[in-house]
Design a protein around this motif. Structure first.
Motif, PDB file in Angstrom:
ATOM      1  N   PHE A   8       0.843  -1.203   0.000  1.00  0.00           N
ATOM      2  CA  PHE A   8       0.000   0.000   0.000  1.00  0.00           C
ATOM      3  C   PHE A   8       0.879   1.254   0.000  1.00  0.00           C
ATOM      4  O   PHE A   8       0.631   2.208  -0.738  1.00  0.00           O
ATOM      5  CB  PHE A   8      -0.922   0.024   1.222  1.00  0.00           C
ATOM      6  CG  PHE A   8      -2.251  -0.630   0.994  1.00  0.00           C
ATOM      7  CD1 PHE A   8      -3.208  -0.032   0.178  1.00  0.00           C
ATOM      8  CD2 PHE A   8      -2.563  -1.836   1.587  1.00  0.00           C
ATOM      9  CE1 PHE A   8      -4.431  -0.629  -0.045  1.00  0.00           C
ATOM     10  CE2 PHE A   8      -3.782  -2.449   1.376  1.00  0.00           C
ATOM     11  CZ  PHE A   8      -4.725  -1.846   0.565  1.00  0.00           C
ATOM     12  N   TYR A   9       1.897   1.217   0.828  1.00  0.00           N
ATOM     13  CA  TYR A   9       2.803   2.374   0.913  1.00  0.00           C
ATOM     14  C   TYR A   9       3.624   2.541  -0.362  1.00  0.00           C
ATOM     15  O   TYR A   9       3.985   3.663  -0.715  1.00  0.00           O
ATOM     16  CB  TYR A   9       3.718   2.237   2.140  1.00  0.00           C
ATOM     17  CG  TYR A   9       3.187   2.991   3.329  1.00  0.00           C
ATOM     18  CD1 TYR A   9       2.032   2.574   3.975  1.00  0.00           C
ATOM     19  CD2 TYR A   9       3.809   4.140   3.801  1.00  0.00           C
ATOM     20  CE1 TYR A   9       1.517   3.272   5.048  1.00  0.00           C
ATOM     21  CE2 TYR A   9       3.300   4.857   4.880  1.00  0.00           C
ATOM     22  CZ  TYR A   9       2.168   4.412   5.500  1.00  0.00           C
ATOM     23  OH  TYR A   9       1.644   5.119   6.555  1.00  0.00           O
ATOM     24  N   VAL A  10       3.929   1.438  -1.017  1.00  0.00           N
ATOM     25  CA  VAL A  10       4.650   1.543  -2.299  1.00  0.00           C
ATOM     26  C   VAL A  10       3.797   2.316  -3.300  1.00  0.00           C
ATOM     27  O   VAL A  10       4.286   3.223  -3.998  1.00  0.00           O
ATOM     28  CB  VAL A  10       4.993   0.136  -2.833  1.00  0.00           C
ATOM     29  CG1 VAL A  10       5.461   0.227  -4.288  1.00  0.00           C
ATOM     30  CG2 VAL A  10       6.069  -0.517  -1.982  1.00  0.00           C
ATOM     31  N   GLY A  42      -6.515   4.152  -1.906  1.00  0.00           N
ATOM     32  CA  GLY A  42      -7.571   4.348  -0.917  1.00  0.00           C
ATOM     33  C   GLY A  42      -8.772   3.470  -1.179  1.00  0.00           C
ATOM     34  O   GLY A  42      -9.365   2.916  -0.236  1.00  0.00           O
ATOM     35  N   SER A  43      -9.152   3.296  -2.436  1.00  0.00           N
ATOM     36  CA  SER A  43     -10.303   2.448  -2.774  1.00  0.00           C
ATOM     37  C   SER A  43     -10.053   0.997  -2.355  1.00  0.00           C
ATOM     38  O   SER A  43     -10.933   0.340  -1.786  1.00  0.00           O
ATOM     39  CB  SER A  43     -10.573   2.512  -4.283  1.00  0.00           C
ATOM     40  OG  SER A  43     -10.982   3.800  -4.649  1.00  0.00           O
ATOM     41  N   ILE A  44      -8.859   0.508  -2.646  1.00  0.00           N
ATOM     42  CA  ILE A  44      -8.539  -0.884  -2.274  1.00  0.00           C
ATOM     43  C   ILE A  44      -8.449  -1.019  -0.761  1.00  0.00           C
ATOM     44  O   ILE A  44      -8.865  -2.027  -0.180  1.00  0.00           O
ATOM     45  CB  ILE A  44      -7.224  -1.315  -2.962  1.00  0.00           C
ATOM     46  CG1 ILE A  44      -7.400  -1.266  -4.475  1.00  0.00           C
ATOM     47  CG2 ILE A  44      -6.819  -2.717  -2.526  1.00  0.00           C
ATOM     48  CD1 ILE A  44      -6.127  -1.479  -5.250  1.00  0.00           C
ATOM     49  N   PHE A  45      -7.913   0.018  -0.111  1.00  0.00           N
ATOM     50  CA  PHE A  45      -7.817   0.000   1.361  1.00  0.00           C
ATOM     51  C   PHE A  45      -9.215  -0.117   1.984  1.00  0.00           C
ATOM     52  O   PHE A  45      -9.412  -0.849   2.962  1.00  0.00           O
ATOM     53  CB  PHE A  45      -7.136   1.291   1.820  1.00  0.00           C
ATOM     54  CG  PHE A  45      -7.008   1.428   3.302  1.00  0.00           C
ATOM     55  CD1 PHE A  45      -6.022   0.746   4.001  1.00  0.00           C
ATOM     56  CD2 PHE A  45      -7.876   2.239   4.023  1.00  0.00           C
ATOM     57  CE1 PHE A  45      -5.904   0.873   5.381  1.00  0.00           C
ATOM     58  CE2 PHE A  45      -7.767   2.372   5.395  1.00  0.00           C
ATOM     59  CZ  PHE A  45      -6.776   1.692   6.072  1.00  0.00           C
ATOM     60  N   ILE A  82      -3.205  -5.845  -4.326  1.00  0.00           N
ATOM     61  CA  ILE A  82      -2.389  -4.639  -4.130  1.00  0.00           C
ATOM     62  C   ILE A  82      -1.010  -4.821  -4.770  1.00  0.00           C
ATOM     63  O   ILE A  82      -0.394  -3.839  -5.211  1.00  0.00           O
ATOM     64  CB  ILE A  82      -2.288  -4.281  -2.622  1.00  0.00           C
ATOM     65  CG1 ILE A  82      -1.718  -2.870  -2.455  1.00  0.00           C
ATOM     66  CG2 ILE A  82      -1.468  -5.277  -1.873  1.00  0.00           C
ATOM     67  CD1 ILE A  82      -2.547  -1.768  -3.021  1.00  0.00           C
ATOM     68  N   LEU A  83      -0.522  -6.084  -4.853  1.00  0.00           N
ATOM     69  CA  LEU A  83       0.745  -6.326  -5.565  1.00  0.00           C
ATOM     70  C   LEU A  83       0.603  -5.955  -7.040  1.00  0.00           C
ATOM     71  O   LEU A  83       1.491  -5.310  -7.622  1.00  0.00           O
ATOM     72  CB  LEU A  83       1.149  -7.798  -5.414  1.00  0.00           C
ATOM     73  CG  LEU A  83       2.386  -8.237  -6.215  1.00  0.00           C
ATOM     74  CD1 LEU A  83       3.631  -7.465  -5.779  1.00  0.00           C
ATOM     75  CD2 LEU A  83       2.620  -9.746  -6.077  1.00  0.00           C
ATOM     76  N   LEU A  84      -0.525  -6.347  -7.642  1.00  0.00           N
ATOM     77  CA  LEU A  84      -0.770  -6.013  -9.047  1.00  0.00           C
ATOM     78  C   LEU A  84      -0.824  -4.489  -9.232  1.00  0.00           C
ATOM     79  O   LEU A  84      -0.211  -3.942 -10.166  1.00  0.00           O
ATOM     80  CB  LEU A  84      -2.089  -6.649  -9.499  1.00  0.00           C
ATOM     81  CG  LEU A  84      -2.560  -6.291 -10.916  1.00  0.00           C
ATOM     82  CD1 LEU A  84      -1.573  -6.808 -11.963  1.00  0.00           C
ATOM     83  CD2 LEU A  84      -3.960  -6.864 -11.185  1.00  0.00           C
ATOM     84  N   VAL A  85      -1.537  -3.817  -8.337  1.00  0.00           N
ATOM     85  CA  VAL A  85      -1.653  -2.358  -8.432  1.00  0.00           C
ATOM     86  C   VAL A  85      -0.287  -1.695  -8.223  1.00  0.00           C
ATOM     87  O   VAL A  85       0.051  -0.721  -8.909  1.00  0.00           O
ATOM     88  CB  VAL A  85      -2.687  -1.833  -7.402  1.00  0.00           C
ATOM     89  CG1 VAL A  85      -2.691  -0.310  -7.361  1.00  0.00           C
ATOM     90  CG2 VAL A  85      -4.070  -2.345  -7.756  1.00  0.00           C
ATOM     91  N   ALA A  86       0.506  -2.229  -7.288  1.00  0.00           N
ATOM     92  CA  ALA A  86       1.834  -1.659  -7.030  1.00  0.00           C
ATOM     93  C   ALA A  86       2.736  -1.797  -8.254  1.00  0.00           C
ATOM     94  O   ALA A  86       3.457  -0.855  -8.618  1.00  0.00           O
ATOM     95  CB  ALA A  86       2.471  -2.342  -5.817  1.00  0.00           C
TER      96      ALA A  86
END
Length: 327
Positions: A37-39, A220-223, A161-165
């Motif tokens: 998430f932070y990435v 934020g949406s994924i969070f 989130i890995l895919l999004v990162a």
């Protein structure tokens, strides 16, 4: 040769990240998810601070805009998560333009103060508005689904989130090596000189601010769907500082440096849990030492000048050749 080694290293790292859920327990998988998430957030802020040189102390506001947009649309209007995602990104871009248009004419400390105020305004609005659940926030946000499969497990959100990162890193890297990225770097180094060269500094800064907002809102949406509950405390000033810390720690404008900084900001406090009362003191002292002895960051961006530059008789090439930076 160095470029090939870099690509092999990236592929190896991606393989390790894909296998991580099978090699770690739930605790470290949760830490890894938070680090990713932070990435994403740090890469978004890297566009604003690292590339364009805009000191933003309220970046968590866009994280909140994405989370609350998805939370409200899914709980009040019963939208699918996948439909809320583009809406949240567009809404964050609009908010970025509205906030940035009058404020990005400011420089340095003044801009930092305005962005800090914007971050606090968003948080206070979330506390006081009924639709955002007031101080208690929004609860019962549904989990996203792909067909009949509901993403509910820790491993599901890790891979999401890995895919999004990965997409965020590739997109920011592409932006950094583009003509747009070079314009941002000119502005960062000298606004007046950039404007004299024909770069519309206000439009370029506004574009950087909006792109950073879009990336932050996506996280934020994924969070929101991962936690299934959001509250204003999750988007405080401290959150903005931690994201900025990841960018500064890794190296302004450096893609791998920002990834490293984001991971360290999350993992180091966890590694120091054995000295619970002292861990933040040790963490802070380590950061101060790093800033004293390596102020450019742990993995600073490297800019290689064009081979044409400096050749006798050749036309001077004053542009940054950033195709090989971070290689």
């Amino acid at each position: 040769m160095r470029l090939v080694q870099g690509k092999l290293g990236n592929i190896l790292l991606l393989v390790v990240l894909c296998l991580l859920p099978f090699l770690s327990n739930n605790y470290w998988l949760d830490v890894a998810t938070l680090a990713l998430f932070y990435v994403v957030l740090a890469q978004g802020l890297n566009v604003v601070v690292g590339f364009a040189g805009l000191l933003d102390l309220g970046y968590a506001a866009f994280f909140a805009v994405g989370a609350y947009t998805t939370g409200i649309l899914m709980t009040v209007y019963h939208w699918s998560f996948w439909l809320t995602l583009p809406v949240a990104m567009v809404f964050a871009a609009i908010v970025g333009v509205i906030v940035g248009a009058p404020t990005l004419r400011l420089r340095s400390d003044y801009l930092a103060i305005v962005t800090l105020g914007f971050g606090e305004i968003i948080r206070i609005l979330a506390i006081n508005l009924t639709i955002t659940g007031s101080a208690s926030g929004i609860y019962g946000i549904p989990r996203p689904s792909i067909g009949s499969y509901v993403l509910s497990g820790q491993m599901d959100f890790y891979y999401l989130i890995l895919l999004v990162a990965v997409l965020a890193v590739l997109a920011v890297r592409r932006l950094g090596t583009s003509r747009l990225g070079r314009a941002w770097m000119y502005i960062r180094e000298d606004e007046d000189a950039a404007e004299a060269m024909g770069i519309n500094r206000i439009n370029m800064k506004l574009l950087a601010y909006s792109i950073g907002a879009v990336i932050g809102s996506m996280a934020g949406s994924i969070f929101a769907v991962k936690m299934s509950a959001i509250a204003p405390l999750s988007f405080s000033f401290t959150q903005s500082i931690m994201i900025l810390l990841a960018v500064v720690l890794g190296g302004l404008g450096s893609i791998p440096g920002v990834v490293l900084g984001a991971v360290l900001v999350i993992v180091l406090p966890e590694l120091l849990r054995s000295v619970e009362d002292w861990r933040y003191l040790i963490f802070g002292a380590a950061l101060v030492a790093m800033m004293l002895f390596r102020p450019q960051g742990l993995w600073p961006a490297r800019y290689v000048t064009s081979p044409k530059q400096g050749r006798k008789g050749d036309k001077a090439d004053v542009s940054f050749d950033v195709e090989k930076y971070n290689a």
